[in-house]
Design a protein around this motif. Structure first.
Motif, PDB file in Angstrom:
ATOM      1  N   ARG A 248       0.820  -1.217   0.000  1.00  0.00           N
ATOM      2  CA  ARG A 248       0.000   0.000   0.000  1.00  0.00           C
ATOM      3  C   ARG A 248       0.849   1.260   0.000  1.00  0.00           C
ATOM      4  O   ARG A 248       0.462   2.288  -0.580  1.00  0.00           O
ATOM      5  N   MET A 249       2.011   1.217   0.654  1.00  0.00           N
ATOM      6  CA  MET A 249       2.884   2.387   0.669  1.00  0.00           C
ATOM      7  C   MET A 249       3.372   2.727  -0.732  1.00  0.00           C
ATOM      8  O   MET A 249       3.432   3.901  -1.110  1.00  0.00           O
ATOM      9  N   GLN A 250       3.708   1.708  -1.519  1.00  0.00           N
ATOM     10  CA  GLN A 250       4.161   1.957  -2.889  1.00  0.00           C
ATOM     11  C   GLN A 250       3.008   2.438  -3.764  1.00  0.00           C
ATOM     12  O   GLN A 250       3.203   3.267  -4.653  1.00  0.00           O
ATOM     13  N   MET A 251       1.809   1.925  -3.502  1.00  0.00           N
ATOM     14  CA  MET A 251       0.639   2.425  -4.213  1.00  0.00           C
ATOM     15  C   MET A 251       0.407   3.898  -3.882  1.00  0.00           C
ATOM     16  O   MET A 251       0.146   4.716  -4.776  1.00  0.00           O
ATOM     17  N   ALA A 252       0.515   4.238  -2.597  1.00  0.00           N
ATOM     18  CA  ALA A 252       0.305   5.622  -2.178  1.00  0.00           C
ATOM     19  C   ALA A 252       1.362   6.550  -2.763  1.00  0.00           C
ATOM     20  O   ALA A 252       1.090   7.720  -3.040  1.00  0.00           O
ATOM     21  N   ALA A 253       2.574   6.022  -2.950  1.00  0.00           N
ATOM     22  CA  ALA A 253       3.656   6.817  -3.536  1.00  0.00           C
ATOM     23  C   ALA A 253       3.515   6.961  -5.050  1.00  0.00           C
ATOM     24  O   ALA A 253       4.268   7.707  -5.682  1.00  0.00           O
ATOM     25  N   GLY A 254       2.581   6.221  -5.639  1.00  0.00           N
ATOM     26  CA  GLY A 254       2.334   6.323  -7.067  1.00  0.00           C
ATOM     27  C   GLY A 254       3.289   5.531  -7.933  1.00  0.00           C
ATOM     28  O   GLY A 254       3.365   5.760  -9.145  1.00  0.00           O
ATOM     29  N   VAL A 255       4.015   4.560  -7.327  1.00  0.00           N
ATOM     30  CA  VAL A 255       4.990   3.790  -8.107  1.00  0.00           C
ATOM     31  C   VAL A 255       4.539   2.350  -8.318  1.00  0.00           C
ATOM     32  O   VAL A 255       5.279   1.555  -8.908  1.00  0.00           O
ATOM     33  N   ALA A 256       3.360   1.996  -7.850  1.00  0.00           N
ATOM     34  CA  ALA A 256       2.826   0.645  -8.053  1.00  0.00           C
ATOM     35  C   ALA A 256       1.306   0.721  -8.085  1.00  0.00           C
ATOM     36  O   ALA A 256       0.694   1.588  -7.450  1.00  0.00           O
ATOM     37  N   SER A 257       0.719  -0.211  -8.826  1.00  0.00           N
ATOM     38  CA  SER A 257      -0.735  -0.348  -8.855  1.00  0.00           C
ATOM     39  C   SER A 257      -1.136  -1.568  -8.041  1.00  0.00           C
ATOM     40  O   SER A 257      -0.294  -2.362  -7.622  1.00  0.00           O
ATOM     41  N   LEU A 258      -2.426  -1.730  -7.854  1.00  0.00           N
ATOM     42  CA  LEU A 258      -2.904  -2.903  -7.128  1.00  0.00           C
ATOM     43  C   LEU A 258      -2.486  -4.183  -7.843  1.00  0.00           C
ATOM     44  O   LEU A 258      -2.139  -5.186  -7.205  1.00  0.00           O
ATOM     45  N   GLU A 259      -2.490  -4.161  -9.166  1.00  0.00           N
ATOM     46  CA  GLU A 259      -2.100  -5.337  -9.937  1.00  0.00           C
ATOM     47  C   GLU A 259      -0.629  -5.690  -9.753  1.00  0.00           C
ATOM     48  O   GLU A 259      -0.225  -6.835  -9.997  1.00  0.00           O
ATOM     49  N   ASP A 260       0.178  -4.719  -9.309  1.00  0.00           N
ATOM     50  CA  ASP A 260       1.603  -4.965  -9.096  1.00  0.00           C
ATOM     51  C   ASP A 260       1.899  -5.560  -7.721  1.00  0.00           C
ATOM     52  O   ASP A 260       3.043  -5.939  -7.451  1.00  0.00           O
ATOM     53  N   CYS A 261       0.898  -5.623  -6.852  1.00  0.00           N
ATOM     54  CA  CYS A 261       1.110  -6.127  -5.490  1.00  0.00           C
ATOM     55  C   CYS A 261       1.123  -7.648  -5.519  1.00  0.00           C
ATOM     56  O   CYS A 261       0.080  -8.294  -5.684  1.00  0.00           O
ATOM     57  N   ALA A 262       2.316  -8.217  -5.360  1.00  0.00           N
ATOM     58  CA  ALA A 262       2.501  -9.660  -5.513  1.00  0.00           C
ATOM     59  C   ALA A 262       2.288 -10.425  -4.224  1.00  0.00           C
ATOM     60  O   ALA A 262       2.212 -11.656  -4.250  1.00  0.00           O
ATOM     61  N   LEU A 263       2.208  -9.741  -3.097  1.00  0.00           N
ATOM     62  CA  LEU A 263       2.055 -10.406  -1.800  1.00  0.00           C
ATOM     63  C   LEU A 263       0.755  -9.989  -1.140  1.00  0.00           C
ATOM     64  O   LEU A 263       0.444  -8.795  -1.066  1.00  0.00           O
ATOM     65  N   THR A 264       0.015 -10.979  -0.688  1.00  0.00           N
ATOM     66  CA  THR A 264      -1.188 -10.739   0.104  1.00  0.00           C
ATOM     67  C   THR A 264      -1.181 -11.673   1.308  1.00  0.00           C
ATOM     68  O   THR A 264      -0.584 -12.746   1.278  1.00  0.00           O
ATOM     69  N   VAL A 265      -1.848 -11.246   2.350  1.00  0.00           N
ATOM     70  CA  VAL A 265      -2.033 -12.079   3.533  1.00  0.00           C
ATOM     71  C   VAL A 265      -3.442 -12.649   3.483  1.00  0.00           C
ATOM     72  O   VAL A 265      -4.422 -11.898   3.434  1.00  0.00           O
ATOM     73  N   TYR A 266      -3.536 -13.985   3.456  1.00  0.00           N
ATOM     74  CA  TYR A 266      -4.836 -14.653   3.504  1.00  0.00           C
ATOM     75  C   TYR A 266      -5.217 -14.798   4.982  1.00  0.00           C
ATOM     76  O   TYR A 266      -4.477 -15.402   5.764  1.00  0.00           O
ATOM     77  N   ALA A 267      -6.344 -14.228   5.365  1.00  0.00           N
ATOM     78  CA  ALA A 267      -6.771 -14.190   6.760  1.00  0.00           C
ATOM     79  C   ALA A 267      -8.218 -14.664   6.872  1.00  0.00           C
ATOM     80  O   ALA A 267      -9.007 -14.503   5.941  1.00  0.00           O
ATOM     81  N   THR A 268      -8.537 -15.225   8.017  1.00  0.00           N
ATOM     82  CA  THR A 268      -9.895 -15.727   8.264  1.00  0.00           C
ATOM     83  C   THR A 268     -10.614 -14.809   9.240  1.00  0.00           C
ATOM     84  O   THR A 268     -10.030 -14.359  10.236  1.00  0.00           O
ATOM     85  N   VAL A 269     -11.876 -14.527   8.938  1.00  0.00           N
ATOM     86  CA  VAL A 269     -12.740 -13.795   9.875  1.00  0.00           C
ATOM     87  C   VAL A 269     -13.144 -14.776  10.967  1.00  0.00           C
ATOM     88  O   VAL A 269     -13.822 -15.770  10.703  1.00  0.00           O
ATOM     89  N   VAL A 270     -12.725 -14.529  12.202  1.00  0.00           N
ATOM     90  CA  VAL A 270     -12.968 -15.469  13.295  1.00  0.00           C
ATOM     91  C   VAL A 270     -14.047 -14.983  14.256  1.00  0.00           C
ATOM     92  O   VAL A 270     -14.490 -15.747  15.125  1.00  0.00           O
ATOM     93  N   SER A 271     -14.493 -13.737  14.089  1.00  0.00           N
ATOM     94  CA  SER A 271     -15.542 -13.215  14.982  1.00  0.00           C
ATOM     95  C   SER A 271     -16.290 -12.089  14.292  1.00  0.00           C
ATOM     96  O   SER A 271     -15.691 -11.305  13.554  1.00  0.00           O
ATOM     97  N   ARG A 272     -17.600 -12.062  14.512  1.00  0.00           N
ATOM     98  CA  ARG A 272     -18.458 -10.952  14.091  1.00  0.00           C
ATOM     99  C   ARG A 272     -19.380 -10.631  15.265  1.00  0.00           C
ATOM    100  O   ARG A 272     -20.589 -10.781  15.190  1.00  0.00           O
ATOM    101  N   ALA A 273     -18.775 -10.203  16.355  1.00  0.00           N
ATOM    102  CA  ALA A 273     -19.538 -10.015  17.591  1.00  0.00           C
ATOM    103  C   ALA A 273     -20.441  -8.785  17.567  1.00  0.00           C
ATOM    104  O   ALA A 273     -21.286  -8.627  18.444  1.00  0.00           O
ATOM    105  N   GLY A 274     -20.277  -7.925  16.595  1.00  0.00           N
ATOM    106  CA  GLY A 274     -21.134  -6.755  16.466  1.00  0.00           C
ATOM    107  C   GLY A 274     -21.424  -6.483  15.009  1.00  0.00           C
ATOM    108  O   GLY A 274     -20.680  -6.920  14.118  1.00  0.00           O
TER     109      GLY A 274
END
Length: 371
Positions: A248-274
């Motif tokens: 996101r920092m490189q996207m904000a700096a204007g030197v990368a697009s979302l399509e250029d982001c090669a790393l993502t964190v796969y996370a699970t929603v474990v609670s929806r208490a509200g």
């Protein structure tokens, strides 16, 4: 509920892959798309080639000899490391041209540096007489001269001498020290500071000429500086780290697009208490508390209007008040981190994919090498 799509990625297309990753590796999982990694490597190399400067990528982002070898195969001259421990891992992985862009101090580290210099070409940075006075010991251990560059600050206010005169004096000290060779200058100009960096360099080079010295290396740095590569007259190489993955920092700096982001964190929603809140299984020990000056702690591709508002160590606190569509418990989402370098250092392995196909895993071999 039906997940919304991110601005340029189809969230539904990732669902079977997400399920497979969760089944094989569990979540949170730090995932890299090798197709995008290779495209980012090629893009950086092409940028350096077009500017007529060598590419010396910084491995602090990926910490992987395998990925470093891909960079070398694509045309990189060598690599940059921040710490000796990283350089040792890279040398063990077959990399033989390494710049350490950091002051090295102390007998223990000098012994390790000397051992490395026996095996591979080492270049080290220094910005003070204390550091320089210790480096001949490493050259003595290695049995051959050690190349040293003077780190210069031109406005970033991190490490580096602040005046051309100081740079020249350190260059003379290096040249006069047994076993040391003055190799040039190392710089990390602010994105808006290249004009004053040029003035600094020109003045320093004139001082070198008066002393009978030359700067064979003029190394510039930073992924945010990709649009500036080659703008410094006399530069010979560039060091870019984050650009292999982007964030996101490189996207904000204007030197990368979302399509250029090669790393993502796969996370699970474990609670929806509200109604307006939820919890991811990815807290500060996964996504890190380094916001990079951005709002929230990552971009959730499936729910771009949701915010990861705060962290506990293993809890990512979701603020869903701005999102019309909201995840359910058990749903797997993908997060683009704010600062990818820190995320990589949190895990022992990177899960590798190509598009929607699971490939395997890649060890983060230089993880935790802080000395």
């Amino acid at each position: 509920m039906t997940a919304t799509t991110s601005p340029s990625l189809d969230a539904k297309a990732a669902t079977p892959l997400a399920a497979e990753i969760a089944r094989v590796f569990g979540t949170p999982a730090v995932v890299i798309d090798l197709d995008k990694v290779e495209a980012n490597i090629a893009r950086l190399q092409a940028t350096c080639d077009a500017a007529g400067v060598a590419n010396r990528p910084h491995i602090k982002t990926h910490k992987s000899p395998e990925l470093a070898r891909l960079q070398i195969e694509a045309g990189a001259r060598g690599i940059t490391c921040q710490k000796l421990g990283e350089a040792e891992v890279m040398a063990d992985g077959g990399i033989d041209d390494i710049l350490i862009s950091y002051n090295i101090l102390g007998e223990e580290k000098l012994g390790r540096l000397g051992a490395l210099q026996r095996r591979v070409r080492m270049i080290v940075a220094a910005d003070n007489p204390v550091t320089i006075s210790g480096l001949p010991r490493a050259a003595e251990i290695a049995g051959r001269d050690l190349e040293v560059v003077v780190e210069c600050d031109t406005g970033r206010k991190r490490a580096g001498v602040e005046t051309p005169g100081e740079a020249v004096e350190l260059a003379k000290m290096i040249a006069a020290s047994p076993g040391l060779t003055f190799a040039g200058f190392l710089m990390y100009p602010p994105e808006d500071g290249w004009e004053r960096t040029q003035i600094f360099l020109d003045t320093a080079k004139a001082g070198l000429a008066d002393a009978g010295l030359e700067a064979g290396i003029v190394s510039t740095g930073g992924s945010p500086n990709l649009p500036n590569i080659g703008k410094l007259k006399g530069s010979t190489e560039h060091r870019s780290g984050t650009s292999i993955f982007n964030d996101r920092m490189q996207m904000a700096a204007g030197v990368a697009s979302l399509e250029d982001c090669a790393l993502t964190v796969y996370a699970t929603v474990v609670s929806r208490a509200g109604a307006d809140r939820g919890i991811l299984d990815s807290g500060s020990k996964t996504l890190t508390s380094d916001t990079g000056g951005l709002e929230g702690h990552g971009l959730i591709l499936e729910y771009p209007s949701a915010r990861i508002a705060q962290f506990a160590e293993e809890h990512g606190f979701l603020d869903l008040s701005g999102s019309n569509e909201r995840p359910v418990v058990g749903e797997i989402v993908r997060v683009v981190p704010n600062h990818v370098c820190v995320v990589v250092n949190m895990v022992d392995r990177l899960v590798t994919v190509r598009g929607d196909r699971l490939i395997g895993e890649l060890p983060v071999a230089a993880r935790g090498k802080l000395t």
